[in-house]
Structure formats: C-alpha cells, structure tokens
Design a protein around this motif. Structure first.
Motif, PDB file in Angstrom:
ATOM      1  N   MET A  79       0.837  -1.206   0.000  1.00  0.00           N
ATOM      2  CA  MET A  79       0.000   0.000   0.000  1.00  0.00           C
ATOM      3  C   MET A  79       0.871   1.254   0.000  1.00  0.00           C
ATOM      4  O   MET A  79       0.520   2.252  -0.633  1.00  0.00           O
ATOM      5  CB  MET A  79      -0.932   0.026   1.214  1.00  0.00           C
ATOM      6  CG  MET A  79      -2.087  -0.943   1.141  1.00  0.00           C
ATOM      7  SD  MET A  79      -3.211  -0.618  -0.219  1.00  0.00           S
ATOM      8  CE  MET A  79      -3.738   1.029   0.156  1.00  0.00           C
ATOM      9  N   ALA A  80       1.991   1.202   0.696  1.00  0.00           N
ATOM     10  CA  ALA A  80       2.903   2.348   0.711  1.00  0.00           C
ATOM     11  C   ALA A  80       3.371   2.661  -0.707  1.00  0.00           C
ATOM     12  O   ALA A  80       3.374   3.817  -1.132  1.00  0.00           O
ATOM     13  CB  ALA A  80       4.105   2.071   1.621  1.00  0.00           C
ATOM     14  N   GLY A  81       3.734   1.629  -1.446  1.00  0.00           N
ATOM     15  CA  GLY A  81       4.137   1.836  -2.828  1.00  0.00           C
ATOM     16  C   GLY A  81       2.984   2.305  -3.702  1.00  0.00           C
ATOM     17  O   GLY A  81       3.150   3.190  -4.550  1.00  0.00           O
ATOM     18  N   TRP A  82       1.799   1.744  -3.484  1.00  0.00           N
ATOM     19  CA  TRP A  82       0.623   2.093  -4.286  1.00  0.00           C
ATOM     20  C   TRP A  82       0.218   3.544  -4.050  1.00  0.00           C
ATOM     21  O   TRP A  82      -0.292   4.217  -4.943  1.00  0.00           O
ATOM     22  CB  TRP A  82      -0.513   1.136  -3.966  1.00  0.00           C
ATOM     23  CG  TRP A  82      -1.663   1.137  -4.927  1.00  0.00           C
ATOM     24  CD1 TRP A  82      -1.774   1.833  -6.092  1.00  0.00           C
ATOM     25  CD2 TRP A  82      -2.869   0.410  -4.797  1.00  0.00           C
ATOM     26  NE1 TRP A  82      -2.985   1.565  -6.699  1.00  0.00           N
ATOM     27  CE2 TRP A  82      -3.675   0.694  -5.913  1.00  0.00           C
ATOM     28  CE3 TRP A  82      -3.357  -0.473  -3.835  1.00  0.00           C
ATOM     29  CZ2 TRP A  82      -4.932   0.148  -6.100  1.00  0.00           C
ATOM     30  CZ3 TRP A  82      -4.620  -1.026  -4.020  1.00  0.00           C
ATOM     31  CH2 TRP A  82      -5.377  -0.716  -5.134  1.00  0.00           C
ATOM     32  N   MET A  83       0.442   4.052  -2.855  1.00  0.00           N
ATOM     33  CA  MET A  83       0.102   5.446  -2.547  1.00  0.00           C
ATOM     34  C   MET A  83       0.867   6.420  -3.437  1.00  0.00           C
ATOM     35  O   MET A  83       0.424   7.535  -3.671  1.00  0.00           O
ATOM     36  CB  MET A  83       0.414   5.778  -1.087  1.00  0.00           C
ATOM     37  CG  MET A  83      -0.620   5.339  -0.118  1.00  0.00           C
ATOM     38  SD  MET A  83      -2.112   6.278  -0.381  1.00  0.00           S
ATOM     39  CE  MET A  83      -3.296   5.119   0.202  1.00  0.00           C
ATOM     40  N   LEU A  84       2.005   5.989  -3.906  1.00  0.00           N
ATOM     41  CA  LEU A  84       2.835   6.874  -4.730  1.00  0.00           C
ATOM     42  C   LEU A  84       2.405   6.892  -6.201  1.00  0.00           C
ATOM     43  O   LEU A  84       2.937   7.662  -6.990  1.00  0.00           O
ATOM     44  CB  LEU A  84       4.305   6.458  -4.602  1.00  0.00           C
ATOM     45  CG  LEU A  84       4.856   6.525  -3.176  1.00  0.00           C
ATOM     46  CD1 LEU A  84       6.274   5.974  -3.127  1.00  0.00           C
ATOM     47  CD2 LEU A  84       4.802   7.939  -2.628  1.00  0.00           C
ATOM     48  N   ASP A 117     -10.238  -0.252  -4.737  1.00  0.00           N
ATOM     49  CA  ASP A 117      -9.460   0.974  -4.584  1.00  0.00           C
ATOM     50  C   ASP A 117      -8.530   0.858  -3.386  1.00  0.00           C
ATOM     51  O   ASP A 117      -8.692  -0.016  -2.524  1.00  0.00           O
ATOM     52  CB  ASP A 117     -10.412   2.164  -4.419  1.00  0.00           C
ATOM     53  CG  ASP A 117      -9.709   3.496  -4.593  1.00  0.00           C
ATOM     54  OD1 ASP A 117      -8.948   3.641  -5.557  1.00  0.00           O
ATOM     55  OD2 ASP A 117      -9.927   4.389  -3.752  1.00  0.00           O
ATOM     56  N   LYS A 118      -7.572   1.762  -3.308  1.00  0.00           N
ATOM     57  CA  LYS A 118      -6.600   1.765  -2.218  1.00  0.00           C
ATOM     58  C   LYS A 118      -7.271   1.747  -0.855  1.00  0.00           C
ATOM     59  O   LYS A 118      -6.858   1.011   0.037  1.00  0.00           O
ATOM     60  CB  LYS A 118      -5.711   3.007  -2.310  1.00  0.00           C
ATOM     61  CG  LYS A 118      -4.844   3.072  -3.514  1.00  0.00           C
ATOM     62  CD  LYS A 118      -4.187   4.435  -3.619  1.00  0.00           C
ATOM     63  CE  LYS A 118      -3.626   4.636  -4.993  1.00  0.00           C
ATOM     64  NZ  LYS A 118      -3.241   5.995  -5.252  1.00  0.00           N
ATOM     65  N   THR A 119      -8.292   2.580  -0.677  1.00  0.00           N
ATOM     66  CA  THR A 119      -8.902   2.672   0.648  1.00  0.00           C
ATOM     67  C   THR A 119      -9.708   1.420   0.996  1.00  0.00           C
ATOM     68  O   THR A 119      -9.800   1.063   2.161  1.00  0.00           O
ATOM     69  CB  THR A 119      -9.774   3.932   0.782  1.00  0.00           C
ATOM     70  OG1 THR A 119     -10.678   4.015  -0.310  1.00  0.00           O
ATOM     71  CG2 THR A 119      -8.915   5.178   0.828  1.00  0.00           C
TER      72      THR A 119
END
Length: 190
Positions: A79-84, A117-119
């Motif tokens: 998720m940290a990578g996906w946030m970018l 989605d991310k969330t």
C-alpha cells in the motif's frame, strides 16, 4: 481507539487526490447540490467499508496470527508503494447519473469507484490488523468523509493549493511504518 484513529488518518491522507475525491469534485460541479452528494458518499462508503471490514475480520480469523502478521505487513508495504501512484477519474464513474438522481448517482458511483481501490484494500488490511472491525470501519468512513466533503464544497481550490505528491508521500510513509511495525510484531503504535 487506536484502530479508529489510525484508520481515520491513513484513509484521510490516502484519499487526497484519489479518484473518489476527483469524483466528488465532478459530481459537485455537475449537480451543484452538495448535501445529497455528501449523503451518497457516506452511504456508499459505509456499505463498501463494512464489507471490506468483514472480509478483513474473516482473513484475520482464517489465517492465524503468524501468517496473518506477514500478510498484513507485506500488504501495508505494498500500500505504501501504491500510494505513490497517482489516480485519475475513470470515465465510466458517472455513467448512471441521469437514472438515479443526485443521491443515487453518488451512491452507485462511489461504491463502484471504491471497489478494489486503495482505501478498500486498506480497510481490509486494517480490519485484519486490529481486532475492533467496527472502529476500523468507522475510522475509514470518517477518513473518507474528511477527504471528500471539503472536495464537494471547495473542489478545485483545494487541489490547486495542496501538493498531492506530498500528501501521498506522507500516506506512503505511514503505510510503510505500519508494515514494518507489523512485520516486527510490534502490537501497539501508541
């Protein structure tokens, strides 16, 4: 309380510049009726995140504590990578706007936009991480509302003043920290 606060903060930051925030801006510009849009966001988020929270609770029970720790820790790092990765609004997100009115269109569009989605993925991971699924769902829902209600009212003014790259970077760091703490089996953050 930790589950609620972490869930709220992570999702509020993660939603900044997300496609659902862009969708809130589009719906606000199209319909110019903020309250049915806000109500639709709330209903869609509660439904979507409750399902994601239930899945996270089931995953926590099914995997057992050792495997679960690795799955969650690696999920948070992913998720940290996906946030970018920046989001953009899909063209099909508002296709049903004429059939359902403002509220219905918002519910359908937001529910569908949140699928995968991310969330939503973050809600599954947070619900698996924390025992109190209700606090996670409430926290992720509050986080969604904190990010999207101002977008409905202020829309493009916010987008021009806030660096989405910085906000996504902060969210990525939070997810990375959660991942490392989980992998190191550190149970409490506060």
């Amino acid at each position: 309380m930790e589950a609620f606060l972490v869930s709220t903060g992570v999702v509020a930051l993660g939603e900044m510049g997300d496609k659902t925030q862009l969708l809130a801006i589009v719906l606000a510009a199209k319909f110019r009726r903020p309250w049915p849009i806000i109500a639709g966001i709330l209903v869609a988020t509660l439904a979507n995140h409750a399902a994601a929270g239930a899945l996270g609770g089931w995953v926590a029970h099914a995997l057992g504590p050792d495997l679960l720790r690795w799955v969650i820790g690696l999920s948070f790092l992913a998720m940290a990578g996906w946030m970018l990765v920046p989001d953009k609004l899909d063209d099909d997100a508002t296709t049903n706007r004429q059939r359902f009115g403002v509220f219905g269109t918002t519910v359908v569009a937001f529910f569908l936009a949140e699928m995968g989605d991310k969330t939503q993925i973050a809600t599954v991971a947070l619900a698996a991480r924390y025992a109190d699924v209700v606090q996670v769902v409430l926290g992720t829902t509050v986080g969604m509302m904190l990010a999207n209600v101002p977008a409905v009212f202020l829309g493009d003014k916010i987008a021009r003043k806030v660096s989405m790259t910085l906000v996504h970077g902060i969210a990525a760091v939070i997810f990375a920290v959660l991942g490392v703490l989980t992998l190191l089996n550190i149970g409490r953050l506060f």
